[in-house]
Motif scaffolding. Structure first.
Motif, PDB file in Angstrom:
ATOM      1  N   LEU A  29      -2.746   4.636   1.821  1.00  4.26           N
ATOM      2  CA  LEU A  29      -4.083   4.203   2.222  1.00  4.26           C
ATOM      3  C   LEU A  29      -4.339   4.400   3.717  1.00  4.26           C
ATOM      4  O   LEU A  29      -5.474   4.268   4.165  1.00  4.26           O
ATOM      5  N   ASN A  30      -3.296   4.707   4.471  1.00  3.81           N
ATOM      6  CA  ASN A  30      -3.492   5.017   5.887  1.00  3.81           C
ATOM      7  C   ASN A  30      -4.098   6.405   6.099  1.00  3.81           C
ATOM      8  O   ASN A  30      -4.580   6.704   7.190  1.00  3.81           O
ATOM      9  N   TYR A  31      -4.062   7.244   5.064  1.00  2.68           N
ATOM     10  CA  TYR A  31      -4.698   8.553   5.149  1.00  2.68           C
ATOM     11  C   TYR A  31      -6.201   8.385   4.922  1.00  2.68           C
ATOM     12  O   TYR A  31      -6.624   7.666   4.010  1.00  2.68           O
TER      13      TYR A  31
ATOM     14  N   ALA B  75      -7.055   4.067  -5.225  1.00  6.23           N
ATOM     15  CA  ALA B  75      -5.824   3.418  -5.695  1.00  6.23           C
ATOM     16  C   ALA B  75      -6.101   2.538  -6.914  1.00  6.23           C
ATOM     17  O   ALA B  75      -5.331   2.547  -7.890  1.00  6.23           O
ATOM     18  N   LEU B  76      -7.201   1.789  -6.876  1.00  7.65           N
ATOM     19  CA  LEU B  76      -7.545   0.935  -8.012  1.00  7.65           C
ATOM     20  C   LEU B  76      -7.829   1.754  -9.260  1.00  7.65           C
ATOM     21  O   LEU B  76      -7.337   1.443 -10.354  1.00  7.65           O
ATOM     22  N   LEU B  77      -8.635   2.803  -9.108  1.00  9.57           N
ATOM     23  CA  LEU B  77      -9.020   3.612 -10.270  1.00  9.57           C
ATOM     24  C   LEU B  77      -7.837   4.385 -10.840  1.00  9.57           C
ATOM     25  O   LEU B  77      -7.739   4.568 -12.062  1.00  9.57           O
TER      26      LEU B  77
ATOM     27  N   LEU C 281      -3.784  -3.800   5.245  1.00  8.12           N
ATOM     28  CA  LEU C 281      -2.875  -2.694   5.527  1.00  8.12           C
ATOM     29  C   LEU C 281      -2.003  -2.966   6.745  1.00  8.12           C
ATOM     30  O   LEU C 281      -0.930  -2.376   6.887  1.00  8.12           O
ATOM     31  N   GLU C 282      -2.449  -3.851   7.606  1.00  6.41           N
ATOM     32  CA  GLU C 282      -1.685  -4.158   8.818  1.00  6.41           C
ATOM     33  C   GLU C 282      -0.688  -5.275   8.618  1.00  6.41           C
ATOM     34  O   GLU C 282       0.084  -5.579   9.524  1.00  6.41           O
ATOM     35  N   ARG C 283      -0.687  -5.878   7.429  1.00  2.00           N
ATOM     36  CA  ARG C 283       0.244  -6.987   7.174  1.00  2.00           C
ATOM     37  C   ARG C 283       1.646  -6.462   6.910  1.00  2.00           C
ATOM     38  O   ARG C 283       1.821  -5.419   6.342  1.00  2.00           O
TER      39      ARG C 283
END
Length: 274
Positions: A111-113, A121-123, A272-274
């Motif tokens: 997801l960083n891209y 991602a969900l689908l 995403l930063e966690r």
């Protein structure tokens, strides 16, 4: 003429730009589905076989247990088709909700891209979970209807509606849990404990009409009761199932999905930063 050609070219360019993100998103989803397939089923011996064996063994266990104590199931004469008609849609809901709720954690690095979004991602996890469960259910139902005299008449439209409700609920609740689990990891454990009794209160093992009032009316707030009821109506032509309300099940799914997506839209970058 030149002005008209320029206008046409601009419209065509705008249309092309609108189509490119959609095509890129479809390719991204397809790539994520293939990745998920290789990781989930391709790295262990018999990975795909276990996807079929798990629900098949669940149905077999219920048949063995209840056939030892009862001469006939609550509906019809065949224990296998009775429990399969309740258990397989239930497994579909459970499988899809689990896959979707782990979408952010599972694909966090991707997801960083910039081309990969949380919706991709969900689908991707929804598509793979749906295809897997539909294939498994088709194999088991075909086996039961072919090998045994079930004395049932399949209404495919009702069965597809039951699965559509299960898939919608799995996606909606999975999206809502996706945010909660990503923000608070303990929620995954809490949710698994809360949902353990679902197999007993969703009409999977016992016929809904056999439950006395007022508990029967209370259980109708559980949308999975409507899923299993619609699935049973698909096989047993004499089963009325007046309590079945697809609008309610789809409504719960839509509310959960919309609420989850709105919250993910606001907070997923922080996740995403966690």
């Amino acid at each position: 003429m030149t002005i008209q050609n320029d206008s046409f070219d601009r419209r065509r360019l705008r249309s092309t730009r609108e189509r490119l993100p959609r095509a890129a998103s479809l390719r991204t989803i397809a790539a994520l589905v293939l990745r998920e397939m290789s990781v989930t089923y391709g790295r262990t011996p018999g990975g795909y076989v276990w996807a079929v064996l798990e629900p098949a063994l669940g149905v077999t266990l219920l048949v063995l247990i209840f056939s030892a104590g009862f001469r006939t199931p609550p509906l019809g004469t065949n224990f296998g088709i009775f429990y399969a008609s309740g258990l397989l849609p239930f497994f579909t809901f459970i499988s899809i909700s689990i896959k979707v709720q782990q979408a952010i954690n599972y694909s966090k690095q991707l997801l960083n891209y910039p081309r990969v979004t949380f919706m991709d991602a969900l689908l991707a996890r929804l598509v793979l979970g749906t295809l897997t469960q539909l294939a498994v259910s088709a194999l088991i139902f075909t086996f039961l209807l072919t090998m045994f005299e079930t004395r049932t008449v399949l209404h495919l439209d009702r069965l597809l509606n039951a699965y559509a409700m299960a898939i919608a609920l799995g996606f909606g609740i999975g999206v809502l849990n996706c945010l909660l689990i990503s923000r608070h990891a303990i929620w995954g454990t809490v949710w698994s404990v809360i949902t353990r009794p679902l197999v007993f209160i969703s009409g999977v093992i016992f016929l809904h009409e056999s439950i006395p009032e007022p508990y029967r009316s209370w259980l109708e707030w559980n949308p999975l009761v409507h899923v299993t009821g619609e699935s049973r109506r698909a096989f047993y032509y004499s089963y009325v199932g007046e309590y079945v309300d697809p609008v309610y099940a789809y409504g719960v799914a839509a509310i959960c999905a919309v609420a989850g997506l709105l919250m993910l839209q606001s907070y997923y970058r922080d996740l995403l930063e966690r």
